[in-house]
Design a protein around this motif. Structure first.
Motif, short mmCIF file in Angstrom:
data_model
loop_
_atom_site.label_atom_id
_atom_site.label_comp_id
_atom_site.label_asym_id
_atom_site.label_seq_id
_atom_site.Cartn_x
_atom_site.Cartn_y
_atom_site.Cartn_z
N UNK A 21 -4.09 -35.78 -67.78
CA UNK A 21 -3.03 -35.66 -66.79
C UNK A 21 -3.62 -35.31 -65.42
N UNK A 22 -3.10 -35.96 -64.41
CA UNK A 22 -3.59 -35.70 -63.07
C UNK A 22 -4.80 -36.53 -62.70
N UNK A 23 -5.18 -37.43 -63.60
CA UNK A 23 -6.33 -38.29 -63.32
C UNK A 23 -5.88 -39.76 -63.42
N UNK A 24 -6.67 -40.65 -62.83
CA UNK A 24 -6.35 -42.08 -62.90
C UNK A 24 -7.60 -42.87 -63.28
N UNK B 32 -9.82 -38.22 -58.13
CA UNK B 32 -8.91 -38.31 -59.27
C UNK B 32 -9.37 -39.31 -60.33
N UNK B 33 -10.45 -40.03 -60.04
CA UNK B 33 -10.93 -41.03 -61.00
C UNK B 33 -11.38 -40.43 -62.32
N UNK B 34 -11.18 -41.20 -63.39
CA UNK B 34 -11.61 -40.75 -64.73
C UNK B 34 -12.27 -41.91 -65.45
N UNK C 174 -17.62 -39.60 -63.11
CA UNK C 174 -18.97 -40.09 -62.84
C UNK C 174 -19.04 -41.61 -62.75
N UNK C 175 -17.95 -42.28 -63.14
CA UNK C 175 -17.97 -43.74 -63.12
C UNK C 175 -17.57 -44.29 -61.76
N UNK C 176 -17.16 -43.41 -60.87
CA UNK C 176 -16.71 -43.88 -59.57
C UNK C 176 -17.63 -43.47 -58.43
N UNK C 177 -17.67 -44.31 -57.44
CA UNK C 177 -18.46 -44.03 -56.25
C UNK C 177 -17.57 -44.30 -55.05
#
Length: 129
Positions: free
Chosen positions: A17-20, A98-100, A103-106
């Motif tokens: 919850x709270x992540x996208x 907010x990414x989930x 670590x997969x996002x830059x």
DNA sequence: GCCATGACGTTCC
DNA sequence: GGGAACGCCATGG
């Protein structure tokens, strides 16, 4: 129902919850890298009585892709805001925050990726007109 | 079985 | 930063 769909739903249920998460990430975690479009298909095929937090799935640009004027898009924004997800002035979510999984996002490449989705919207707009 | 389409993504210009 | 081309997988005609 195809097992791919089930895997996709399972992955989406894991989004806290709270992540996208983006379609691409979901497809990757579901074992089908590059099948981002299929993720969209799977979500659109969701029954009304589902327990899948579909609203936590957005595109690589951090935006809600489908018909911005659609009631579903409005609902999605409302649900995300209710969970504490903030939208930037441009209407996009900061995937670096907010990414989930985070670590997969830059955030650096995110701004570059957002341009990619503009083509489809333009193309669809042209075809439908 | 081929062709077009779609809640998408990556790469190149 | 914006635009265009190509790829990806599943579905429907």
């Amino acid at each position: 129902m195809n097992p791919f769909y089930h895997r996709i739903y399972r992955v989406v249920r894991h989004i806290p919850k709270g992540r996208v998460a983006t379609y691409g990430i979901i497809a990757r975690l579901a074992g089908r890298p590059g099948a981002a479009r299929t993720v969209g298909w799977a979500l659109s095929a969701l029954p009304e009585d589902n327990d899948v937090p579909w609203w936590r799935v957005i595109n690589a640009a951090g935006r809600i892709s489908f018909s911005g004027s659609d009631h579903s898009a409005v609902l999605q924004r409302a649900l995300l805001l209710r969970e504490g997800v903030r939208f930037a002035p441009g209407g996009a979510v900061n995937l670096g925050t907010y990414g989930w999984p985070a670590e997969a996002y830059d955030t650096a490449v995110a701004s570059h990726k957002r341009a990619a989705s503009t083509r489809r919207s333009r193309r669809l707009k042209g075809l439908r007109t």
